[in-house]
Design an enzyme around this catalytic site. Structure first.
Site, short mmCIF file in Angstrom:
data_model
loop_
_atom_site.label_atom_id
_atom_site.label_comp_id
_atom_site.label_asym_id
_atom_site.label_seq_id
_atom_site.Cartn_x
_atom_site.Cartn_y
_atom_site.Cartn_z
N ASP A 1 24.79 35.38 60.13
CA ASP A 1 23.74 34.38 60.32
C ASP A 1 23.20 33.90 58.97
O ASP A 1 22.35 33.01 58.91
CB ASP A 1 22.63 34.89 61.26
CG ASP A 1 21.92 36.12 60.73
OD1 ASP A 1 22.27 36.58 59.62
OD2 ASP A 1 21.01 36.62 61.42
N SER A 2 23.76 34.44 57.87
CA SER A 2 23.50 33.88 56.55
C SER A 2 23.93 32.41 56.52
O SER A 2 23.53 31.66 55.63
CB SER A 2 24.25 34.66 55.47
OG SER A 2 25.61 34.80 55.80
N LYS B 1 27.49 42.23 65.48
CA LYS B 1 26.55 42.94 64.61
C LYS B 1 25.15 42.58 65.02
O LYS B 1 24.85 41.40 65.27
CB LYS B 1 26.80 42.55 63.15
CG LYS B 1 25.76 43.11 62.18
CD LYS B 1 26.20 42.99 60.74
CE LYS B 1 25.88 41.71 60.06
NZ LYS B 1 24.45 41.36 59.98
N GLU C 1 20.87 43.52 64.11
CA GLU C 1 19.93 44.16 63.20
C GLU C 1 19.04 45.07 64.01
O GLU C 1 18.38 44.60 64.95
CB GLU C 1 19.11 43.11 62.45
CG GLU C 1 19.97 42.27 61.52
CD GLU C 1 19.19 41.23 60.73
OE1 GLU C 1 17.93 41.28 60.73
OE2 GLU C 1 19.84 40.37 60.13
N GLU D 1 21.85 47.45 54.18
CA GLU D 1 21.52 46.41 53.18
C GLU D 1 20.36 46.82 52.29
O GLU D 1 19.31 47.26 52.78
CB GLU D 1 21.19 45.09 53.91
CG GLU D 1 20.81 43.97 52.95
CD GLU D 1 20.88 42.57 53.54
OE1 GLU D 1 21.32 42.42 54.70
OE2 GLU D 1 20.49 41.63 52.82
O1 KIV Z 1 24.45 37.32 57.74
C1 KIV Z 1 25.08 37.89 56.85
O2 KIV Z 1 25.85 37.32 56.08
C2 KIV Z 1 24.88 39.32 56.71
C3 KIV Z 1 25.29 39.93 55.42
C4 KIV Z 1 24.13 39.88 54.51
C5 KIV Z 1 25.80 41.29 55.58
O3 KIV Z 1 24.35 39.95 57.58
#
Ligand code: KIV
Length: 277
Positions: free
Chosen positions: A57-58, A125, A127, A194
């Protein structure tokens, strides 16, 4: 859709699976991971030997230009996952569950299924720590591979008051080690850690049997991940200490990605200047 493993029989290296990642941890082979958001970059990253690719989500920050990852939607992730999947041959594809897309087990399962069926993701993934155990358990019960992202959780940026190193205090560090173990027991297949001191990165890695992938978590974890645009020097503005620009000294995007994979594999990245204490 043809089964990728069969299509790729005869390739020099077979596609990466969850068991490959587990085996790499057991054998002490560092796992090299990068983010990608489109098919062209995905193909470059894959050809460079990256083991796992994250549609993170970056993308809210590096593609869409937002200040945080909060505005990213499930539809955004599915779209980028689908295009990245077309560029990959060997790497394992992981998709990020966006902010508020996994608030209940039912909602999480529904969105994870969409990411796998519509986006082609092989793992999701999310959080979370102890508050997300039920969610991880529910996904695992339905055989959805899960990566639990702990330490600095960018989706919580407004609650945290900024992007800061986590786990510097002993109580917080101990809680993080407990969290990682609890998430593994709940069924997480991978932990992503992280922005924590290197010593804590190593302690989390030693506490669990599943691979621990670090970003700003020091050299003592099982693998490393970076945001692609950060390590290629594309991202504007001040970057976190753990980022190394692999375009410096490289003559192409491909050789920069190859240099990253090699540096992770041989242990020269992260160097002390990329680590927190
Ligand atoms: O969204 C992302 O790119 C991430 C990385 C910082 C691991 O979660």
């Amino acid at each position: 859709m043809a089964y990728k493993q069969l299509q790729q029989r005869g390739m020099p290296l077979p596609p990466v699976t969850v068991s490959t990642l587990r085996g790499m941890k057991a054998d002490g082979e560092p796992i090299a991971c990068l983010t990608a958001y489109d098919a062209s970059f995905a193909a470059i990253v894959d050809a460079a030997g990256t083991d796992m690719v994250l549609v993170g989500d970056s993308l809210g920050m590096v593609i869409q230009g937002h200040d945080t990852t909060v505005p990213v939607t499930v539809a955004d992730i599915i779209y980028h996952c689908r295009v990245v999947a077309r560029g990959l041959r060997r790497a394992f594809l992981m998709a990020d569950m966006p902010f508020m897309s996994y608030t209940t087990p039912v909602q999480a399962l529904e969105n994870a299924v969409r990411m796998m069926q519509e986006g082609g993701a092989m793992m999701v993934k999310l959080e979370g720590g102890l508050g997300q155990l039920r969610i991880v358990e529910h996904l695992a019960q339905h055989d959805i591979p899960v990566c639990a992202h702990i330490g600095l959780k960018p989706q919580s940026v407004h609650k945290l008051g900024g992007f800061r190193v986590q786990g510097r205090e002993q109580a917080q560090a101990l809680r993080m080690i407990e969290e990682a173990s609890a998430l593994e027991r709940a069924g997480a297949d991978v932990i992503l850690l992280e922005c924590v001191p290197s010593e804590l990165g190593q302690a989390v890695r030693d506490a669990v049997g599943v691979p621990v992938i670090g970003i700003g978590a020091g050299p003592g974890v099982d693998g490393q991940i970076l945001v692609l645009y950060d390590m290629l020097g594309i991202t504007q503005g001040r970057l976190p200490r753990f980022v190394r620009n692999f375009m410096q000294g490289a003559d192409s995007l491909a050789s920069a990605c190859e240099a990253y994979v090699q540096a992770v594999k041989e242990g020269s990245y992260p160097a002390p200047e990329h680590c927190f204490s």
